[in-house]
Design an enzyme around this catalytic site. Structure first.
Site, PDB file in Angstrom:
ATOM      1  N   SER A 150      16.963 -73.052  85.593  1.00 24.97           N
ATOM      2  CA  SER A 150      17.537 -74.205  84.713  1.00 24.97           C
ATOM      3  C   SER A 150      17.500 -75.419  85.089  1.00 24.97           C
ATOM      4  CB  SER A 150      18.998 -73.458  84.283  1.00 24.97           C
ATOM      5  OG  SER A 150      19.654 -74.112  83.333  1.00 24.97           O
ATOM      6  N   ASP A 226      18.453 -66.697  74.978  1.00 24.05           N
ATOM      7  CA  ASP A 226      19.215 -67.733  75.983  1.00 24.05           C
ATOM      8  C   ASP A 226      19.923 -68.525  75.012  1.00 24.05           C
ATOM      9  OD1 ASP A 226      19.305 -69.856  77.642  1.00 24.05           O
ATOM     10  OD2 ASP A 226      17.784 -69.456  78.926  1.00 24.05           O
ATOM     11  N   HIS A 259      20.448 -66.254  79.567  1.00 27.85           N
ATOM     12  CA  HIS A 259      20.061 -67.478  80.683  1.00 27.85           C
ATOM     13  C   HIS A 259      20.777 -66.928  81.947  1.00 27.85           C
ATOM     14  CE1 HIS A 259      19.125 -71.639  81.290  1.00 27.85           C
ATOM     15  NE2 HIS A 259      20.325 -71.762  81.894  1.00 27.85           N
TER      16      HIS A 259
END
Lengths: 280, 280
Positions: A150, A226, A259
């Site tokens: 990320s 995600d 995620h």
């Protein structure tokens, strides 16, 4: 030599999981990082992988949740992770937002006050922490790779692009691929780098590739469930830039994955193999 | 049928990691548990492994830290974990101690007021939660094993000894082997079970074996750098009872390992293989 305070140490897959704190010259405050030394580290200098974590994480997150030590022990890779920002700088509002300030250093050196005094994660990682690892651990300085998740995927990509001599392999899980185009990146860049978007391009993986930077073969995994994919991550922008620049990219989309570190742990072995193949 | 509220769901090693909450009849309050369903669960009823966590843990701890899903996906085992006590019962002092009350249910049914109203983890696991798993997941009720860590190792051993028809395989990481002999166990038993030590013997693995109970081949791993080994765990007492009772026990001591999930994760594959061999 930098004095390291060992905060804790644990046997793990026949190696050692350690947590450290030290007084950082670059940041001007105490900083924390973590190291996993596989059993191979007892007898030789080994390759090193830096993992850069995402928003709100600390130096512990990757080591606790990613399940990477098992593979690192098998492949003979040292793992290094670090906190995601300076802490307790005293800057007003530092902890008000979960996606900016503390826990959200974005792996760059801020140029704007008040952030520029302490928020210097790029120099911290590429200079100070890298040197600590080389000086005080059995690390091979010529075989260092970098990866992240990320915000930390953004960090891995941009630091690899900006310091091709330092990092010989690179990969990312669900990275922020084009921070100039997404709310997280725009908020961070405006505060840390000011309003001139020409400066932003130096810290945006897609723009860096458009501007001619190159990295070793790049592996990216992205979950299709995600929750941040549509608004924040922009892998298609990076893919387009790579295609036009003939930058080699393996971008894999996975249905059913989000995620979280459940996603990361699932594909961890592929990433460590990717780095092993480049570094061993 | 019990209504389950799905708190979150995540793709993980081609299976599904889920967190649930439900209104528990046994406890009289909401309870939380977690399930990992490996890919094999899509097409058949599969064996199930209950993991009982240690003091201060929740239904999340094992799923986040132990790195077990990878092996469960390979072996086709469902994993189930649960919170370590009722929560927010309103009992005075419930959260005052980290080793008693909330987060420290000790996997028994309390007989003493005020705890006996809510602290009924033994019935919760062996009846209510077991039935939920059988009714609402693709679980094979005849192939259920149990394992745990520390207080949860105590729980796994005692529940396996008390319910040999329910659990076909058992193992533990650094279990409290003789709670009647250690401060953690004495404190919990005095409050939950009262002063009569004859009642304590029903919830002490070493005493249960001394008193004639038997379980399938038992695997225990114990770190020699475990900070709780000398004062709280007493594996030697259990080993002596097993030897005298001809209860089969594989007790392994590991130098360099402590009480943490870094230790647990290191030996997780051996434990899942132990259960696989018994359940498949």
């Amino acid at each position: 030599m930098t004095v390291l305070e060992t905060r804790s140490q644990h046997g793990c897959f026949d190696g050692i999981q350690s947590y450290y704190q030290h007084s950082s010259e670059t940041i001007g405050l105490p900083m924390r990082f973590s190291v996993y030394q596989p059993p191979q580290a007892r007898s030789q200098r080994i390759p090193v992988l830096f993992f850069l974590a995402g928003l709100t994480c600390t130096e512990e997150t990757f080591m606790i949740k990613a399940g990477a030590q098992r593979y690192a022990a098998e492949y003979g890779l040292m793992l290094v992770s670090m906190d995601t920002s300076p802490r307790q700088t005293g800057i007003a509002g530092e902890t008000d937002d979960w996606d900016f300030g503390a826990g959200a250093g974005f792996y760059l050196d801020a140029t704007e006050q008040p952030w520029s005094t302490y928020y210097r994660m790029e120099s911290y990682i590429t200079q100070e922490l890298r040197q600590i690892i080389i000086d005080q651990f059995p690390a091979d300085p010529n075989r260092i790779g970098i990866f992240g998740h990320s915000m930390g995927g953004h960090g891995a990509l941009t630091l690899a692009l900006r310091y091709p001599d330092l990092f010989r392999s690179v990969s990312a899980f669900a990275p922020i691929c084009a921070p100039m185009q997404c709310p997280w990146g725009q908020k961070a860049f405006r505060h840390y780098l000011g309003e001139d978007q020409q400066n932003w391009r130096q810290h945006d993986a897609t723009a860096l590739i458009e501007d001619g930077r190159r990295i070793p073969d790049l592996l990216i995994d992205q979950g299709l469930d995600d929750q941040f994919l549509a608004q924040q991550l922009y892998p298609e922008a990076l893919e387009k830039a790579c295609r036009e620049a003939e930058q080699k990219l393996t971008l894999r989309f996975h249905s059913g994955y989000d995620h979280s570190y459940y996603f990361i742990s699932t594909f961890m072995s592929d990433h460590l193999k990717h780095h092993r193949d480049a570094l061993l």
